[in-house]
Design an enzyme around this catalytic site. Structure first.
Site, PDB file in Angstrom:
ATOM      1  N   THR A   6      27.566  35.658  38.509  1.00 50.25           N
ATOM      2  CA  THR A   6      27.220  34.395  39.165  1.00 50.25           C
ATOM      3  C   THR A   6      26.734  34.603  40.589  1.00 50.25           C
ATOM      4  O   THR A   6      25.784  33.976  41.046  1.00 50.25           O
ATOM      5  CB  THR A   6      28.465  33.480  39.201  1.00 50.25           C
ATOM      6  N   THR A  49      33.031  37.475  38.151  1.00 52.79           N
ATOM      7  CA  THR A  49      34.468  37.410  38.465  1.00 52.79           C
ATOM      8  C   THR A  49      35.375  37.745  37.278  1.00 52.79           C
ATOM      9  O   THR A  49      36.504  38.175  37.482  1.00 52.79           O
ATOM     10  CB  THR A  49      34.873  36.018  38.977  1.00 52.79           C
TER      11      THR A  49
END
Ligand SMILES: [Zn+2]
Lengths: 436, 482
Positions: free
Chosen positions: A98, A174
Site C-alpha cells: 500500500t 503491512t
C-alpha cells in the site's frame, strides 16, 4: 476488463478507453472496468466527474479521444535526491504494498511508483531531514512474499549500508511486515546503522494516509537515532502524533486495519518518535551504531512450518510434516497441546523428535511467556524434547528456526540456539508495563 | 437604491439548486452506526492531519494547499454508538446501505429520473477536514429528470446518494474541532438544471417542492440541519456564483435577491460563497471541478437490476406535491397550513385522524407543537399513538380543543400516557350540557351584555368546553331568560 462481447465491439469500432462516447442518452468518457462489478455494463465518466454504469448498447459511438491510457513506467536502479549537502543521506528501499502504490486518479487503479521525487513530494518534511537514495527492488504484496524474498531485501539493505547510507528505510506491505522485520534482524550480521521497516494502513491517495507520518518518523529515526537495529516504524496511536520504533523480532500486526496495528509484544518499543517536533524518546535498551561492515547470512532452511494447535485437531495433521526439517507449534496457554485425550499429539510429536525433527513450542496467546513445567502436560512435552522458547513470538520462532537450522549440527544444537537470545527475540524479564 | 420589482428575466437571472436531505435510515451509509445524532458526551477525541493529494496536483496550486493544511490540525469527537472505526478512517467501508439506496432510487423515480444500470461510488476530494478520509463518498442514482411546477417541467439534472460530513464545532488558531456522528449519515442530493425565467420567490417555491418530494418517501430526517441548500446564481452581466449552506428555506428568495443586487454593484467572479446569518454571503473557496473525483475501489459497484427497480416502482409513495393539492382542495386547508403540515414530522398521523376539523389537527401538528418546542417541551416524548388518542377524545367531545396545549405539555413531561387520565388530572374533562347550563345559570345575569357573559363563562370553563358550545348555550340562556 469488459466482457468478450464488449471488447470485440470496441475493437471493431476502434473505440478505446479514454474516448468520449455516446451510449443511448448518455455521453461521457469510457472508463476501464477495474476488477469489480458487472463486466457487461459500461463505465462512463460524466462531465461532472461522476462514473455511472450504463447498459451496453450497440448504438454506442465514439465522439473523440479525450485521453490515452499510459502504462506506468517501471523505474530501475537508484534515484538520488539531494536537498541539502549538510544533511545525512539515507536510503529508501521499496518492496511494494500500500505504501508504495500510486493511484491513477482517472481510473482508480493502483500501480507501483517509487520515484524519489514522488516520495519527496508526498512527505514534504523529508527535505529537512535527509538526502534520499530511492531504490525500488521489487513490487510485491507482502502476503505474496516467500522466505527467499527476505534474503533479497537483506542483500539490498546491506548494499546500501556498505556504500555509505546513514540509515535504511524499507517500505513494505503491512500484512507480513513483521516477518520481514524479524528476518532482517537475523540475516543482517553486524548491523552498523538503523533499519526501519515501514508500511501504511491507509493508501497514499487519501489526504488522511498514514504514509506521510510513518515515512517522516522513519527517516528521522534512521538519520538521527543511535539505534543500530532493525525496527518496524508505524503509528503508535490512532492520532497523527507519534510513531513507535519496535524491535523487529518483537513487533506484530495486531489489528486488521487500524493505523496503530503494530504492537511491541512482550517488550517495550525502542523509541517513540514524535512527528511534528521530531523528538525521539528512547524507551528501551538497544544496540548502538558502530563501524562494522554488515554481512548477509542468507542461508536459510525453508522446509520449516508454523502449525497452530486447535481444539479437536487430528494428530494425523502432523504426518504431513514428517518430511520437514523442523516445526514450530502455536500451543495453547503456557504451551500446551492435547496430551492425554484420544486426540493426543504426544505420540506423533515423539516420533518427529526421534526422527531428528526439532519441535519448537510457542503460544497462541501471543502475549506472555511459555513454560515447560508448571503443569503435568507441559512436563510430558518437555520430557519428550519439545523446545520451549520463552516469550518469543510464533512467527519470530519460525524465522529463527529457518535461520539456525543450516548452522546446527544436531537437535541439541538447535535447542541451545533457539533458547539463546540473539537479536532481542527473547527477553529475560517482562516489565510490569511494557508496551503502553 | 435598486428596485428589483423590475423584470428578473430582463436581468437574465439564472439559478441552479442543490438540496441535501438527510435520510432517516437505521444505519449510516457505509457502516452500521446509528444515524440518530443524539449523544452529547464524546467518548474519545482523535487528532489528525490531512495532506495534499496527487489528484489535485497540477489542477490546484499544491503549495497553497500544503500551506493551508500544514497550519491545520483536526480533532474528531467520537460518540458511543454513533461513530466507529469506519468513521474514523480506521477500517474499510462496509457495503453500501441498501435501505438508503432504495430511498434514493425512490427519490430518483419521484423526480422522473433515468436510473444508471450500475451505481458507482466516487470519492470527491475534500480537504477541510470535514471528512476523516480526505474525501466524500458520493454516487449518482438518477439523471435527467424533472419536477412539475406550475404547468412547467423544472429540470432535475442529477440525484446523488452521498455521505454527510462531520459537523464543525469550532476553529481556533488552526485547530478545528469536528463531531464524528454526522459523518456517514446518508444524504440525498438533488441538483436542478439551470432555472431560467423564474423570480426569486418562484425559486424558493421550487426548493420547497423539491424538499417535500423527497419527504414523500417518509424516510427523511426532520429538524434543523436536515435539509441544506446550495445554489448558484448569476445575472447576464455577472458571473456564476455558488452559495453554500442555506439551512432555512424561508430566506432563499431574499438571498437570491441579495446576490442579484451584489452582482449588479460589484464585479462578480466565479467563486463559492457561504451564507451569513442575515442572508448575505461571503467568499468561501474557488469553484471545485470534476478533477476532484475518482472511483471508490474498496467496494464493488452496485447493479440496479430491472426486478429491483420494478419493486421500487410498485411501492412508490404518493408525491407530497400531489398531497399538497389534495389538502388544499379536499381538506380545505389554507395553502400556508397545508405546506407546513407537509414539512412537519406528522403527515402520516395527520392523515389518519378522523372526525376532527382538519385545520385543527393541522395547526396542532404545526403551530401548537412549535410553540411547545420553543418553550422547552420535549415533543419527541409524545408518540403517534398519543396523538391519535388525543384526537379521538376530541372527536368524541371528551376534551375541548382549547385544552390541547396543556394536555400535550403534561403528556411530554409525565409518565401518564392515556389522554383521558391526563385530561382528568388537569381537570379538562368536557362538561355535560347540564353541567355547562348550571354554570351559566350561576354566573350570568339575564341582563348581561352577550360579550361579557361569554367572557365570564369561558374563564370558568376554559378547557372543559369548546367556545362554540359555550356561545350556543349562553345565547340560549340569554334568549330564554330575558
Ligand atoms: Zn460507523
Amino acid at each position: 476488463m469488459y466482457s468478450a462481447q464488449i471488447e470485440k465491439f470496441l475493437k471493431a469500432k476502434k473505440i478505446s478507453i479514454g474516448d468520449r462516447v455516446k451510449v443511448g442518452q448518455y455521453e461521457g468518457i469510457l472508463m476501464p472496468r477495474i476488477e469489480l462489478g458487472d463486466t457487461s455494463s459500461l463505465v462512463i465518466k460524466l462531465d461532472n466527474g461522476y462514473n455511472i454504469g450504463v447498459k451496453f448498447d450497440k448504438s454506442m459511438k465514439k465522439v473523440k479521444t479525450e485521453w490515452r491510457v499510459e502504462k506506468p513506467q517501471a523505474k530501475t536502479g537508484v534515484t538520488k535526491i539531494v536537498f541539502d549537502k549538510k544533511l545525512p543521506t539515507i536510503s529508501i528501499i521499496g518492496t511494494g504494498g500500500t505504501i508504495a502504490s500510486k493511484v491513477d486518479y482517472k481510473t482508480g487503479g493502483t500501480s507501483a511508483s517509487f520515484l524519489a521525487e514522488d516520495i519527496a513530494k508526498q512527505v514534504p518534511d523529508l527535505k529537512e531531514i535527509a538526502n534520499i537514495r530511492a531504490w525500488q527492488i521489487m513490487e510485491m504484496a507482502s502476503e505474496d512474499m516467500v522466505p527467499d524474498t527476505w534474503v533479497e531485501i537483506a542483500k539490498a539493505v546491506a548494499e546500501e549500508i556498505n556504500q555509505g547510507s546513514k540509515g535504511i528505510i524499507v517500505t513494505h506491505g503491512t500484512d507480513t511486515l513483521h516477518y520481514t522485520a524479524a528476518a532482517l534482524s537475523f540475516l543482517l550480521k553486524d548491523l552498523p546503522v538503523p533499519v526501519a521497516v515501514v508500511g501504511s494502513q491507509r493508501s497514499s491517495d487519501r489526504g488522511s494516509s498514514d504514509t506521510v507520518q510513518n515515512v517522516s518518523c522513519a527517516a528521522n529515526f534512521v538519520a538521527n537515532s543511535d539505534v543500530a537495529e532493525v525496527c518496524t516504524v508505524l503509528h503508535g496511536s490512532v492520532n497523527d502524533d507519534f510513531c513507535f520504533a519496535i524491535r523487529g523480532t518483537k513487533s506484530r500486526k495486531m489489528h486488521t486495519s487500524r493505523r496503530d496495528a503494530f504492537k511491541a509484544v512482550n517488550d517495550a518499543p525502542i523509541a517513540k518518535i514524535w512527528w511534528q517536533d521530531k523528538r525521539i524518546e528512547i524507551l528501551n535498551s538497544y544496540k548502538k551504531r558502530n563501524d562494522k561492515k554488515v554481512l548477509v547470512d542468507g542461508k536459510i532452511e525453508t522446509k520449516v512450518a508454523l502449525v497452530k494447535f486447535f481444539v479437536g485437531m487430528d494428530p494425523d495433521v502432523l504426518d504431513f510434516y514428517k518430511k520437514y526439517k523442523g516445526i514450530v507449534i502455536e500451543g495453547t496457554g503456557l504451551g500446551h497441546v492435547a496430551t492425554r485425550s484420544k486426540l493426543s499429539l504426544i505420540p506423533k510429536i515423539g516420533k518427529m523428535i526421534k526422527a531428528g525433527i526439532p519441535v519448537v513450542m510457542t503460544s497462541q496467546t501471543i502475549y506472555g511467556r511459555t513454560h515447560p513445567s508448571v503443569y503435568r502436560n507441559l512436563r510430558t512435552l518437555s520430557e519428550l524434547g519439545v523446545i520451549f522458547v520463552e516469550d518469543m513470538l510464533p512467527e519470530t520462532a519460525y524465522i529463527k528456526l529457518m535461520h539456525i537450522l543450516p548452522k546446527a549440527r544436531n537437535v541439541e544444537d538447535v535447542k541451545k540456539l533457539m533458547q539463546t537470545n540473539m537479536v532481542g527475540e527473547i527477553t529475560e524479564r517482562t516489565e510490569v508495563v511494557s508496551s503502553e | 437604491m435598486f428596485h428589483l420589482s423590475e423584470d428578473y428575466s430582463k436581468l437574465g437571472l439564472k439559478a441552479g439548486l442543490e438540496l441535501h436531505v438527510q435520510l432517516d435510515t437505521g444505519k449510516k451509509l457505509f457502516c452500521n452506526c446509528s444515524t440518530k445524532m443524539k449523544e452529547k458526551q464524546p467518548i474519545e477525541i482523535v487528532e489528525r492531519k490531512l495532506h495534499p493529494v496527487a489528484s489535485e496536483l497540477g489542477t490546484v496550486d499544491q503549495a497553497a494547499q500544503f500551506e493551508f493544511l500544514k497550519g491545520r490540525t483536526f480533532y474528531y469527537q467520537a460518540f458511543k454508538g454513533e461513530s466507529c472505526l469506519v468513521d474514523l478512517d480506521e477500517e474499510p467501508i462496509h457495503p453500501l446501505n441498501s435501505e438508503a439506496l432504495t430511498v434514493a432510487l425512490q427519490v430518483s423515480l419521484l423526480f422522473n429520473c433515468k436510473i444508471p444500470s450500475e451505481i458507482q461510488v466516487m470519492r470527491k476530494t475534500v480537504i477541510d477536514g470535514s471528512n476523516t478520509s480526505g474525501f466524500q463518498r458520493t454516487a449518482v442514482v438518477g439523471l435527467n429528470g424533472y419536477l412539475e411546477f406550475r404547468g412547467k417541467n423544472v429540470p432535475i439534472s442529477q440525484i446523488s446518494l452521498e455521505e454527510d460530513a462531520c459537523a464543525i464545532i469550532g476553529e481556533e488558531d488552526g485547530r478545528v474541532m469536528y463531531k464524528l456522528n454526522r459523518l456517514g449519515v446518508p444524504l440525498v442530493e438533488v441538483s436542478t438544471g439551470l432555472l431560467v425565467g423564474y423570480t426569486p420567490e418562484e425559486i424558493q417555491e421550487i426548493a420547497y417542492m423539491i424538499g417535500i418530494t423527497c419527504r414523500s418517501t417518509g424516510k427523511m430526517k426532520h429538524g434543523i440541519g436536515s435539509i441544506r441548500q446550495d445554489m448558484n446564481v448569476s445575472i447576464t452581466k455577472g458571473a456564476r456564483v455558488e452559495i453554500k449552506g442555506v439551512q432555512e428555506l424561508g430566506i432563499m428568495a431574499k438571498i437570491v435577491e441579495g446576490e442579484v443586487k451584489r452582482q449588479m454593484i460589484e464585479k462578480a467572479k466565479e467563486e463559492t460563497r457561504t451564507v451569513l446569518p442575515d442572508g448575505n454571503t461571503k467568499y468561501m473557496r474557488p469553484l471545485p471541478g470534476a478533477s476532484r473525483m475518482y472511483p471508490e475501489t474498496d467496494i464493488p459497484p452496485v447493479p440496479v437490476n430491472t426486478k429491483y427497480l420494478a419493486e421500487i416502482k410498485k411501492s412508490l409513495p404518493e408525491p407530497l406535491t400531489k398531497k399538497l393539492q389534495r389538502f388544499e382542495k379536499e381538506l380545505k386547508l389554507s395553502q400556508q397550513l397545508a405546506k407546513e403540515i407537509l414539512r412537519s414530522d406528522y403527515v402520516e398521523v395527520f392523515e389518519k385522524v378522523k372526525g376532527v376539523e382538519p385545520s385543527i389537527v393541522a395547526s396542532t401538528f404545526t403551530n401548537v407543537v412549535k410553540d411547545l418546542e420553543r418553550s422547552g417541551v420535549e415533543i419527541s416524548n409524545i408518540t403517534d399513538e398519543n396523538f391519535m388518542d388525543l384526537f379521538n377524545n376530541l372527536a368524541e367531545r371528551k376534551i375541548a380543543k382549547e385544552a390541547i396545549p396543556d394536555i400535550l405539555r403534561m403528556l411530554a413531561e409525565n409518565n401518564t400516557k392515556k389522554i383521558s387520565e391526563v385530561a382528568k388530572k388537569l381537570g379538562f374533562t368536557t362538561l355535560t350540557h347540564a353541567e355547562l347550563d348550571k354554570i351559566i345559570r350561576e354566573t350570568v345575569k339575564p341582563d348581561m351584555p352577550f360579550n361579557k357573559a361569554i367572557g365570564i363563562v369561558m374563564s370558568k370553563v376554559r378547557g372543559k368546553a369548546d367556545a362554540q358550545t359555550v356561545i350556543k348555550a349562553v345565547k340560549k340562556f340569554l334568549a330564554t331568560s330575558a
